[in-house]
Design a protein around this motif. Structure first.
Motif, PDB file in Angstrom:
ATOM      1  N   ILE A 171     -88.886 -94.886  62.676  1.00  0.00           N
ATOM      2  CA  ILE A 171     -89.803 -93.806  62.306  1.00  0.00           C
ATOM      3  C   ILE A 171     -89.130 -92.886  61.286  1.00  0.00           C
ATOM      4  CG2 ILE A 171     -91.296 -93.919  64.355  1.00  0.00           C
ATOM      5  CD1 ILE A 171     -89.692 -91.600  65.564  1.00  0.00           C
ATOM      6  N   SER A 172     -88.258 -93.490  60.475  1.00  0.00           N
ATOM      7  CA  SER A 172     -87.622 -92.811  59.344  1.00  0.00           C
ATOM      8  C   SER A 172     -86.871 -91.558  59.734  1.00  0.00           C
ATOM      9  CB  SER A 172     -88.659 -92.429  58.269  1.00  0.00           C
ATOM     10  OG  SER A 172     -89.379 -93.556  57.893  1.00  0.00           O
ATOM     11  N   LEU A 173     -86.248 -91.584  60.884  1.00  0.00           N
ATOM     12  CA  LEU A 173     -85.415 -90.456  61.272  1.00  0.00           C
ATOM     13  C   LEU A 173     -84.002 -90.757  60.783  1.00  0.00           C
ATOM     14  CD1 LEU A 173     -85.052 -87.820  62.770  1.00  0.00           C
ATOM     15  CD2 LEU A 173     -84.944 -89.080  64.904  1.00  0.00           C
ATOM     16  N   GLY A 174     -83.437 -89.803  60.036  1.00  0.00           N
ATOM     17  CA  GLY A 174     -82.192 -90.091  59.330  1.00  0.00           C
ATOM     18  C   GLY A 174     -80.960 -90.129  60.192  1.00  0.00           C
ATOM     19  N   GLU A 175     -80.975 -90.921  61.255  1.00  0.00           N
ATOM     20  CA  GLU A 175     -79.776 -91.039  62.073  1.00  0.00           C
ATOM     21  C   GLU A 175     -78.856 -92.089  61.469  1.00  0.00           C
ATOM     22  OE1 GLU A 175     -81.294 -94.220  62.467  1.00  0.00           O
ATOM     23  OE2 GLU A 175     -79.761 -94.228  64.047  1.00  0.00           O
ATOM     24  N   LEU A 176     -77.796 -92.386  62.172  1.00  0.00           N
ATOM     25  CA  LEU A 176     -76.732 -93.212  61.619  1.00  0.00           C
ATOM     26  C   LEU A 176     -77.203 -94.541  61.021  1.00  0.00           C
ATOM     27  CD1 LEU A 176     -73.758 -93.549  61.103  1.00  0.00           C
ATOM     28  CD2 LEU A 176     -73.394 -94.047  63.513  1.00  0.00           C
ATOM     29  N   LEU A 177     -77.992 -95.290  61.777  1.00  0.00           N
ATOM     30  CA  LEU A 177     -78.381 -96.605  61.276  1.00  0.00           C
ATOM     31  C   LEU A 177     -79.299 -96.504  60.052  1.00  0.00           C
ATOM     32  CD1 LEU A 177     -78.053 -99.666  61.853  1.00  0.00           C
ATOM     33  CD2 LEU A 177     -80.316 -99.553  62.883  1.00  0.00           C
ATOM     34  N   TYR A 178     -80.211 -95.524  60.124  1.00  0.00           N
ATOM     35  CA  TYR A 178     -81.156 -95.335  59.021  1.00  0.00           C
ATOM     36  C   TYR A 178     -80.400 -95.031  57.719  1.00  0.00           C
ATOM     37  CZ  TYR A 178     -85.183 -93.472  56.440  1.00  0.00           C
ATOM     38  OH  TYR A 178     -86.148 -93.238  55.514  1.00  0.00           O
ATOM     39  N   VAL A 179     -79.472 -94.110  57.789  1.00  0.00           N
ATOM     40  CA  VAL A 179     -78.656 -93.751  56.632  1.00  0.00           C
ATOM     41  C   VAL A 179     -77.886 -94.963  56.134  1.00  0.00           C
ATOM     42  CG1 VAL A 179     -76.774 -92.287  55.835  1.00  0.00           C
ATOM     43  CG2 VAL A 179     -78.451 -91.376  57.445  1.00  0.00           C
ATOM     44  N   THR A 180     -77.342 -95.726  57.098  1.00  0.00           N
ATOM     45  CA  THR A 180     -76.578 -96.911  56.761  1.00  0.00           C
ATOM     46  C   THR A 180     -77.408 -97.893  55.932  1.00  0.00           C
ATOM     47  OG1 THR A 180     -75.466 -96.666  58.868  1.00  0.00           O
ATOM     48  CG2 THR A 180     -75.182 -98.773  57.754  1.00  0.00           C
ATOM     49  N   TRP A 191     -71.593-104.763  53.524  1.00  0.00           N
ATOM     50  CA  TRP A 191     -70.631-104.940  54.619  1.00  0.00           C
ATOM     51  C   TRP A 191     -69.773-103.711  54.848  1.00  0.00           C
ATOM     52  CZ3 TRP A 191     -65.367-104.805  54.903  1.00  0.00           C
ATOM     53  CH2 TRP A 191     -64.636-104.928  53.706  1.00  0.00           C
ATOM     54  N   GLU A 192     -69.378-103.021  53.769  1.00  0.00           N
ATOM     55  CA  GLU A 192     -68.547-101.821  53.947  1.00  0.00           C
ATOM     56  C   GLU A 192     -69.307-100.749  54.717  1.00  0.00           C
ATOM     57  OE1 GLU A 192     -68.560-102.482  50.059  1.00  0.00           O
ATOM     58  OE2 GLU A 192     -66.440-102.094  49.613  1.00  0.00           O
ATOM     59  N   VAL A 193     -70.589-100.625  54.322  1.00  0.00           N
ATOM     60  CA  VAL A 193     -71.424 -99.603  54.947  1.00  0.00           C
ATOM     61  C   VAL A 193     -71.624 -99.876  56.438  1.00  0.00           C
ATOM     62  CG1 VAL A 193     -73.642 -98.457  54.784  1.00  0.00           C
ATOM     63  CG2 VAL A 193     -72.581 -99.368  52.724  1.00  0.00           C
ATOM     64  N   TYR A 194     -71.912-101.160  56.758  1.00  0.00           N
ATOM     65  CA  TYR A 194     -72.187-101.481  58.158  1.00  0.00           C
ATOM     66  C   TYR A 194     -70.928-101.384  59.017  1.00  0.00           C
ATOM     67  CZ  TYR A 194     -77.016-102.687  57.213  1.00  0.00           C
ATOM     68  OH  TYR A 194     -78.327-102.605  56.898  1.00  0.00           O
ATOM     69  N   VAL A 195     -69.805-101.708  58.435  1.00  0.00           N
ATOM     70  CA  VAL A 195     -68.558-101.586  59.203  1.00  0.00           C
ATOM     71  C   VAL A 195     -68.334-100.122  59.596  1.00  0.00           C
ATOM     72  CG1 VAL A 195     -66.048-101.630  59.019  1.00  0.00           C
ATOM     73  CG2 VAL A 195     -67.385-103.635  58.378  1.00  0.00           C
ATOM     74  N   TRP A 196     -68.540 -99.235  58.656  1.00  0.00           N
ATOM     75  CA  TRP A 196     -68.347 -97.817  58.965  1.00  0.00           C
ATOM     76  C   TRP A 196     -69.359 -97.329  59.996  1.00  0.00           C
ATOM     77  CZ3 TRP A 196     -64.003 -95.640  58.363  1.00  0.00           C
ATOM     78  CH2 TRP A 196     -63.181 -95.955  57.264  1.00  0.00           C
ATOM     79  N   ALA A 197     -70.586 -97.817  59.883  1.00  0.00           N
ATOM     80  CA  ALA A 197     -71.611 -97.420  60.861  1.00  0.00           C
ATOM     81  C   ALA A 197     -71.222 -97.880  62.257  1.00  0.00           C
ATOM     82  CB  ALA A 197     -72.960 -98.007  60.464  1.00  0.00           C
ATOM     83  N   GLY A 198     -70.753 -99.133  62.327  1.00  0.00           N
ATOM     84  CA  GLY A 198     -70.328 -99.662  63.622  1.00  0.00           C
ATOM     85  C   GLY A 198     -69.227 -98.800  64.214  1.00  0.00           C
ATOM     86  N   LEU A 199     -68.268 -98.407  63.357  1.00  0.00           N
ATOM     87  CA  LEU A 199     -67.184 -97.532  63.821  1.00  0.00           C
ATOM     88  C   LEU A 199     -67.737 -96.211  64.336  1.00  0.00           C
ATOM     89  CD1 LEU A 199     -64.224 -97.880  61.317  1.00  0.00           C
ATOM     90  CD2 LEU A 199     -64.182 -98.057  63.821  1.00  0.00           C
ATOM     91  N   GLY A 200     -68.768 -95.708  63.655  1.00  0.00           N
ATOM     92  CA  GLY A 200     -69.389 -94.438  64.059  1.00  0.00           C
ATOM     93  C   GLY A 200     -69.895 -94.506  65.496  1.00  0.00           C
ATOM     94  N   TYR A 201     -70.639 -95.595  65.808  1.00  0.00           N
ATOM     95  CA  TYR A 201     -71.149 -95.738  67.185  1.00  0.00           C
ATOM     96  C   TYR A 201     -70.004 -95.893  68.174  1.00  0.00           C
ATOM     97  CZ  TYR A 201     -75.971 -96.203  65.551  1.00  0.00           C
ATOM     98  OH  TYR A 201     -77.199 -95.954  65.019  1.00  0.00           O
ATOM     99  N   LEU A 202     -69.008 -96.718  67.771  1.00  0.00           N
ATOM    100  CA  LEU A 202     -67.875 -96.951  68.661  1.00  0.00           C
ATOM    101  C   LEU A 202     -67.185 -95.650  69.051  1.00  0.00           C
ATOM    102  CD1 LEU A 202     -65.860-100.084  67.468  1.00  0.00           C
ATOM    103  CD2 LEU A 202     -66.667 -99.544  69.772  1.00  0.00           C
ATOM    104  N   ILE A 203     -67.000 -94.793  68.022  1.00  0.00           N
ATOM    105  CA  ILE A 203     -66.296 -93.529  68.292  1.00  0.00           C
ATOM    106  C   ILE A 203     -67.043 -92.706  69.331  1.00  0.00           C
ATOM    107  CG2 ILE A 203     -65.657 -91.292  67.288  1.00  0.00           C
ATOM    108  CD1 ILE A 203     -65.009 -92.853  64.692  1.00  0.00           C
ATOM    109  N   ILE A 204     -68.370 -92.606  69.169  1.00  0.00           N
ATOM    110  CA  ILE A 204     -69.145 -91.807  70.131  1.00  0.00           C
ATOM    111  C   ILE A 204     -69.007 -92.401  71.536  1.00  0.00           C
ATOM    112  CG2 ILE A 204     -71.432 -90.958  70.770  1.00  0.00           C
ATOM    113  CD1 ILE A 204     -72.217 -91.060  67.859  1.00  0.00           C
ATOM    114  N   VAL A 205     -69.175 -93.715  71.633  1.00  0.00           N
ATOM    115  CA  VAL A 205     -69.150 -94.341  72.964  1.00  0.00           C
ATOM    116  C   VAL A 205     -67.768 -94.207  73.601  1.00  0.00           C
ATOM    117  CG1 VAL A 205     -69.365 -96.549  74.183  1.00  0.00           C
ATOM    118  CG2 VAL A 205     -71.040 -95.914  72.444  1.00  0.00           C
TER     119      VAL A 205
END
Ligand SMILES: Nc1ncnc2c1ncn2[C@@H]1O[C@H](COP(=O)(O)OP(=O)(O)OP(=O)(O)O)[C@@H](O)[C@H]1O
Ligand SMILES: [Mg+2]
Lengths: 225, 250
Positions: A171-180, A191-205
């Motif tokens: 629903i076009s909410l600019g959260e991490l995946l959307y921005v990615t 690939w660079e973008v998705y790797v960083w996004a994955g790291l973002g989720y990992l850090i929170i968890v």
């Protein structure tokens, strides 16, 4: 041209700053939905084990509904379908919060219910024999004893919630995946973008889990129940 | 205690029945308990002793029959809140202690006075400490239940019940879960309560306790009172066949 930038320069100057903005929204979604879901989930759990058959069936219906349909459908339904039914329109942020809270409440309710039922019946009997009411028994005796044993499944649920927030990108909410997705598409360097996004989720968890084990230890140090 | 007091009836049970599904566990119990009386209930496993105690304070609602407690009908026609108050005047001690493990000894003791009887925190603490002293556990007030022996836990449980200033105490096999060497410290506390004039209803397998402190022994079997009388009569010259058999097996 930006295509020629090295991995580190591209990451540092373009990807990370925007992903951090997306991550902030992901965090907000997680924390707000988690809190609302926690309170709502506790309420539903209490309904689920209450003595009123009406409340019990209502709670059971709620839990079945929200665990039995895809979260993605719930998000789309709240954002696109609900406004056509009643005369309100949601921005994507409140719609996302609403969908995530309602969904997470259903899962948490089952965790709380299991926790409450796992406390020996003798505790309720001792409390009631002293004259405590049903609610005093629940809130002063039973629920406090469930804290330590529900921490692991609750953290599990919050980790799932963190990852589920990615679904509100639809629903076009600019959260991490959307921005990615947006940067990945724009610069054609996925690939660079998705790797960083994955790291973002990992850090929170990982932060969540660390916090949880700290909490568990400090509870253990107190009553040890 | 003057004589009129001694004959005052504190609990009257009239044709009490309890069924679980199709199983009739209590088949019509009637008896009266006098103020200050120590009644010991004995009987084989499954005879309904625990169920009777649990019906007395309405932890289980009886299927039929009446319980009068201090001239008031228990339960029936009462609001939840009134029933909670009636219940709080019948202290109950369980086989498994059932202390609240997330609270310290002192917190276990002051919880109900503060939340049920609206005693101030300050007064509740004073009350709790006086009863802890009575059961000989003053030095354990900040311990958690898991840090205590079974005998100590049960003495705390007794003190916790006493903090509600009950008019009757119900004991359901209070010493059965204890190692043999810990039984006596709990029995000593129970005896001192008996001598203090508190009304006690005690389910136990400790026949020594029954002989020594009971005013009346009630033998139950199959959900009925088969025979009751003073300890000497019941233990030395029981009349009913089932009583003789039961006592013979001990
Ligand atoms: N909540 C319940 N639901 C179904 N049956 C029950 C329940 N509570 C007790 N019973 C049954 O009622 C009967 C009497 O149980 P009760 O616990 O009163 O016996 P008891 O005399 O205390 O025995 P014991 O000496 O073993 O403690 C038993 O057959 C038991 O299985
Ligand atoms: Mg029993």
């Amino acid at each position: 041209m930006e295509d020629n930038l090295s991995f580190w320069v591209f990451s540092k100057s373009i990807v990370i700053p925007r992903l951090l903005e997306g991550m902030a929204i992901t965090l907000k979604l997680t924390i707000i939905s988690g809190c609302i879901g926690f309170i709502l989930g506790m309420l539903i759990a209490l309904f689920r084990i209450s003595r009123s058959p009406v409340l019990r069936s209502l709670a059971a219906f709620y839990i079945t509904l929200f665990r039995g349909t895809p979260l993605l459908l719930q998000i789309l339904f709240i954002y696109f379908a609900v406004p056509t039914l009643i005369n309100v329109t949601f921005d994507s942020f409140p719609a996302g919060i609403l969908a995530l809270s309602l969904n997470c409440a259903a899962y948490l309710a089952e965790i709380f219910r299991a926790g409450i039922l796992s406390i020996a019946k003798g505790q309720t009997e001792a409390a009631r024999a002293l004259g405590l009411s049903h609610y005093q028994t629940m809130f002063k005796i039973i629920i406090p004893q469930t804290y330590r044993r529900i921490i692991p499944p609750v953290v599990n649920e919050f980790s799932a919630l963190t990852k589920d927030t990615s679904l509100v990108s639809v629903i076009s909410l600019g959260e991490l995946l959307y921005v990615t997705q947006r940067i990945g598409a724009k610069y054609l360097r996925p690939w660079e973008v998705y790797v960083w996004a994955g790291l973002g989720y990992l850090i929170i968890v990982i932060c969540l889990s660390t916090l949880a084990s700290r909490l568990e230890k400090s509870l253990l140090a107190k009553g040890g129940v | 205690m003057n004589t009129s007091d001694a004959n005052e009836i504190i609990i009257k049970i009239v044709n009490l029945k309890k069924t679980f599904g199709s199983l009739e566990v209590l088949k019509g119990i009637s008896t009266e308990i006098k103020k200050g009386e120590v009644v010991v209930i004995i009987g084989p496993s499954g005879s309904g002793k625990s169920t009777l105690l649990r019906c007395l304070n309405y932890l289980e609602a009886p299927s039929s029959g009446e319980i009068h407690f201090q001239n008031q009908l228990m339960g029936q026609g009462k609001s939840e809140k009134e029933l909670d108050l009636q219940r709080s005047k019948m202290g109950m001690v369980f086989q498994n202690f059932n202390l609240f493990p997330h609270l310290t000894v002192l917190e276990n003791l002051i919880l109900a006075p503060i939340n049920v009887s609206n005693v101030s925190h300050h007064d509740a603490l004073a009350l709790a400490r006086s009863f802890l002293q009575k059961v000989g556990l003053s030095e354990k007030e900040h311990s958690y239940p898991r840090e205590l022996s079974g005998g100590q836990q049960q003495r705390v449980a007794i003190a916790r019940a006493l903090c509600m200033k009950p008019d009757v105490m119900l004991f359901d096999e209070a010493t059965s879960a204890l190692d043999p060497e810990l039984v006596n410290e709990v029995l000593r506390v129970m005896k001192s309560l008996a001598h203090s004039g508190l009304t006690l209803i005690v389910v136990t397998h400790e026949m020594g306790f029954a002989k020594e402190v009971a005013d009346r022994v009630v033998f139950m079997d199959g959900g009925l009172i088969i025979e009751e009388g003073n300890p000497a009569d019941i233990f030395e010259s029981p009349k009913e066949k089932r009583t003789i058999e039961f006592l013979g097996k001990l």
